[in-house]
Design a protein around this motif. Structure first.
Motif, short mmCIF file in Angstrom:
data_model
loop_
_atom_site.label_atom_id
_atom_site.label_comp_id
_atom_site.label_asym_id
_atom_site.label_seq_id
_atom_site.Cartn_x
_atom_site.Cartn_y
_atom_site.Cartn_z
N GLN A 163 14.39 -0.34 28.67
CA GLN A 163 15.31 0.07 27.61
C GLN A 163 14.55 0.66 26.43
N ASP A 164 14.04 1.87 26.58
CA ASP A 164 13.35 2.54 25.48
C ASP A 164 13.80 3.99 25.45
N ALA A 165 13.44 4.69 24.37
CA ALA A 165 13.84 6.10 24.25
C ALA A 165 13.32 6.90 25.43
N LYS A 166 14.18 7.83 25.94
CA LYS A 166 13.84 8.52 27.20
C LYS A 166 12.67 9.48 27.05
N ILE A 167 12.82 10.46 26.13
CA ILE A 167 11.83 11.53 26.05
C ILE A 167 10.52 11.03 25.44
N SER A 168 10.61 10.29 24.32
CA SER A 168 9.38 9.94 23.61
C SER A 168 8.64 8.78 24.26
N ARG A 169 9.32 7.94 25.02
CA ARG A 169 8.65 6.77 25.59
C ARG A 169 8.59 6.80 27.11
#
Ligand code: UDP
Ligand code: MG
Length: 342
Positions: free
Chosen positions: A146-152
């Protein structure tokens, strides 16, 4: 029978266990004051339910939000809690290394303080450790991260792919902090830079049996992530270091020396050819690019060879200064096995 975790009720071992618990939970903490009370409660309840003896080692990595003060208070009410307060912010790897140094458990579990890896998942990695023939390291795999798609997630996918290609340790997720290690393994590994992400790779170099188990993952509830996109480059540089350590740890001469010899021989052959042209056929070789290549090949060859020699010396210092043998023994069985050092 579960041989890894002997029964806590066992009279003989209970005296020993009070000195060294079965499980040490190590948590690096940097500005996580909102999550701490819940974190400590959840770890305590989870491990109490498993029946293992344990300690929780919270390492405050120079937080500025009062995490250290909160830990001081929590220690008073939690007998299993130990807080190690670092003088300043050294980074997650150093905080983990500090935790490892203070951990006395037979098994060490690491966990982030932000509750993204729910402490209720600790038994999963612990149980996996004693499955089958037994593992030395069990790594969590955030299957539903559950983390940001593009940046993580994207950089992490690429990094995971690269790491698994280069280190030959086949895991889906190297970045997950929820991991369980046998303490002997941790004692063998030295941590620098941001190498905590490569602990499985370092463990593999030390001959560990490694596996992974899917664990839950939640979005961060409090505070912010301590890392941005800049971490990607540091991970790549650390990956290079690991690659070199893995390849050249014991025989640098075999790698650099070989390259040096190849380069020197190629230079020599071409040099002899040019000499032949000059003296036997009286050709002019002064303006030929090949001459430059000969010089470069010869010099590179000598340098690589010397580099290999220096590498050998450095490696000897590395092993001998720490009294580290070039092999790792899993166990010694049979008569007089205690007499054999290491
Ligand atoms: N952390 C630390 N020192 C630092 C940065 C982070 O001890 O300099 C801790 C942080 O408190 C957390 C863990 O390392 O417990 C992982 O950090 P974070 O959750 O920010 O990383 P992410 O999960 O976003 O990769
Ligand atoms: Mg996190």
């Amino acid at each position: 029978m579960n041989t890894l975790f002997p029964s806590v009720n066992d009279q003989q071992t209970s005296a020993l266990i009070s000195a060294s618990p079965e499980v040490s939970v190590v948590v690096p903490i940097y500005n996580e004051v909102e999550s701490l009370p819940k974190l400590i409660e959840e770890i305590t309840t989870t491990i109490n339910n498993t029946g293992h003896s344990y300690e929780i080692i919270c390492v405050d990595d120079g937080s500025k939000d009062g995490s250290a003060q909160l830990l001081r208070e929590q220690v008073l009410t939690h007998p299993h809690l130990k807080a190690v307060l670092l003088r300043r912010n050294y980074g997650q790897t150093a905080a983990m290394a500090a935790g490892f140094n203070y951990a006395k458990g037979k098994v060490i579990v690491t966990l982030d303080a932000d509750l993204q890896n729910p402490p209720s998942e600790i038994p999963k990695v612990l149980n996996k450790l004693s499955e089958g023939e037994g593992y030395d390291l069990v790594s969590g795999w955030r299957k539903n991260r559950q983390d940001a798609k593009i940046s993580r997630l994207l950089p992490s996918k690429i990094a995971n792919w690269l790491i698994s290609r280069i280190t030959e340790v086949k895991l889906h997720d190297y970045g997950c902090s929820l991991k369980a290690y046998r303490s002997e393994l941790v004692a063998d590994m030295n941590l620098y830079g941001e190498l905590h992400r490569f602990l499985p790779a370092l463990a593999y170099i030390e001959g560990a049996r490694i596996t992974e188990v899917a664990v839950g993952h939640k979005a961060r509830e409090h505070g912010n992530s301590k890392y941005g996109i800049g971490r990607t480059f540091r991970v790549l540089l650390d990956l290079l270091t690991i690659f070199f350590i893995k390849k050249f740890l014991t025989r640098p001469m075999h790698v650099f020396g070989l390259l040096g010899i190849i380069s020197f021989m190629a230079g020599s052959i071409l040099g002899i050819y040019l000499t032949f042209l000059k003296f036997a056929l009286s050709e002019n070789i002064g303006d030929r690019p090949l001459l430059i290549l000969v010089v470069v090949l010869l010099l590179t060859g000598v340098q690589l060879f010397c580099f290999g020699l220096l590498g050998e010396l450095i490696m000897r210092t590395y092993h001998e200064s720490q009294d580290k043998p070039i092999y790792r023994v899993r166990e010694v069985v049979g008569k007089d096995s205690k007499d054999i050092k290491n």
